[in-house]
Design an enzyme around this catalytic site. Structure first.
Site, PDB file in Angstrom:
ATOM      1  CD  GLU A 113      -3.023  -1.158   0.502  1.00 18.26           C
ATOM      2  OE1 GLU A 113      -3.109  -0.227  -0.329  1.00 18.26           O
ATOM      3  OE2 GLU A 113      -3.861  -2.063   0.613  1.00 18.26           O
ATOM      4  CG  HIS A 118      -4.875  -0.107   5.725  1.00 13.47           C
ATOM      5  ND1 HIS A 118      -6.248   0.021   5.750  1.00 13.47           N
ATOM      6  CD2 HIS A 118      -4.618  -1.268   5.064  1.00 13.47           C
ATOM      7  CE1 HIS A 118      -6.795  -1.006   5.119  1.00 13.47           C
ATOM      8  NE2 HIS A 118      -5.826  -1.803   4.704  1.00 13.47           N
ATOM      9  CG  HIS A 162      -7.525  -5.620   7.479  1.00 13.38           C
ATOM     10  ND1 HIS A 162      -6.950  -6.765   6.970  1.00 13.38           N
ATOM     11  CD2 HIS A 162      -7.177  -4.620   6.625  1.00 13.38           C
ATOM     12  CE1 HIS A 162      -6.292  -6.472   5.867  1.00 13.38           C
ATOM     13  NE2 HIS A 162      -6.402  -5.167   5.644  1.00 13.38           N
ATOM     14  CD  GLU A 209     -14.437   8.792  23.200  1.00  9.93           C
ATOM     15  OE1 GLU A 209     -13.455   9.411  23.619  1.00  9.93           O
ATOM     16  OE2 GLU A 209     -14.498   7.539  23.198  1.00  9.93           O
ATOM     17  CG  HIS A 223      -9.442  -3.300   2.422  1.00  8.66           C
ATOM     18  ND1 HIS A 223      -8.723  -3.113   1.262  1.00  8.66           N
ATOM     19  CD2 HIS A 223      -8.519  -3.652   3.354  1.00  8.66           C
ATOM     20  CE1 HIS A 223      -7.449  -3.357   1.479  1.00  8.66           C
ATOM     21  NE2 HIS A 223      -7.296  -3.681   2.751  1.00  8.66           N
TER      22      HIS A 223
END
Length: 276
Positions: A116, A140, A142, A170, A211
């Site tokens: 990525e 990133h 999952h 919050e 994803h």
């Protein structure tokens, strides 16, 4: 100074391990990158190998030319970062055009930076511009509950923002700019990198449908805390929807406006629509 003795490397490793312990990084899932400060690169310069060959990034990020990044490796497991950081991580430097990189440290058993990398670097470039250089972390993961919601909620920024804001008081304070959503796309390529970086001009959170989630922040604590807050809100929503399809009560648009005044944040009105 050795890389693994630095504060930035210790913070990076701790964040990677925290994500593993949350259950967000099955197998080799997820990736993390940190744009190093000039003084941090200078402190470890003797450990950096600057003789390796240049490799194509797959995109162009000229505003990041010459910068150093600590990143996770492609195919590497987050569960191993704490115990085998030199095998799991690498420091890369970009060339003077921002089109190539070379590995300067790490990945001692071979490999390359995260697949990525184009998305990470394009997001770093955007955040360099819009935050004046304050943001240095792109993450990133999952995140289970966020992914689950992409199958049942409309893939719209307004819907995801509002639903997750309503789950905990919050939330609008932690992510007042809201949440963006990218429809399903093949990961790792330029197309999804372009789509995400465009959204990162306005948001610090991008959800990739089916994803996971992308977050940007100034440091490791803020970035991890942002993702943790969004995912916890998603978990509450998943549990709520599992009990009944609607909510008997929740935070109202006017309540959000009152909250914004007290906590000195600006909440975009497009997220405060009246529900039917």
């Amino acid at each position: 100074m050795k890389v693994l003795e630095t504060e930035f490397a210790r913070g990076f490793i701790r964040m990677a391990n925290d994500g593993w312990e949350q259950g967000w990084h099955e197998r080799n899932g997820g990736n993390l990158s940190y744009r190093m400060k000039k003084e941090e690169a200078e402190a470890v310069i003797e450990e950096l190998d600057q003789t390796r060959s240049w490799q194509e990034i797959g995109t162009s990020v000229p505003k990041l030319a010459g910068e150093y990044f600590l990143v996770t490796g492609s195919g590497k497991f987050f569960r191993n970062v704490k115990d085998r950081p030199e095998d799991s991580l690498c420091i890369i430097q970009l060339d003077e055009q921002g089109e190539k990189y070379r590995i300067c440290w790490g990945l001692v058993n071979g490999g390359r930076p995260t697949s990525e990398l184009p998305s990470h670097l394009m997001n770093h470039e955007v955040k360099l511009e819009v935050t004046g250089g304050k943001h240095r972390v792109i993450y990133h993961a999952h995140t289970t509950n966020v992914i689950a919601l992409t199958f049942v909620l409309p893939l719209k920024d307004e819907v995801f923002t509002r639903e997750l804001w309503e789950m905990a008081t919050e939330c609008p304070v932690v992510f007042p700019d809201g949440i963006s959503v990218v429809g399903w796309m093949v990961p790792g390529g330029r197309e999804i990198a372009v789509a995400t970086s465009e959204l990162m001009k306005k948001y610090d959170v991008a959800i990739w449908a089916h994803h996971g989630m992308f977050c940007s922040g100034e440091d490791f604590d803020q970035t991890f805390g942002l993702m943790h807050t969004v995912e916890k809100s998603a978990e509450i929503l998943v549990k709520t929807l599992s009990m009944r399809p609607d909510k008997l009560q929740t935070i109202t648009p006017q309540s959000f406006r009152d909250l914004a005044v007290d906590f000195h944040v600006e909440l975009p009105e497009r997220f405060l629509y009246e529900k039917k």
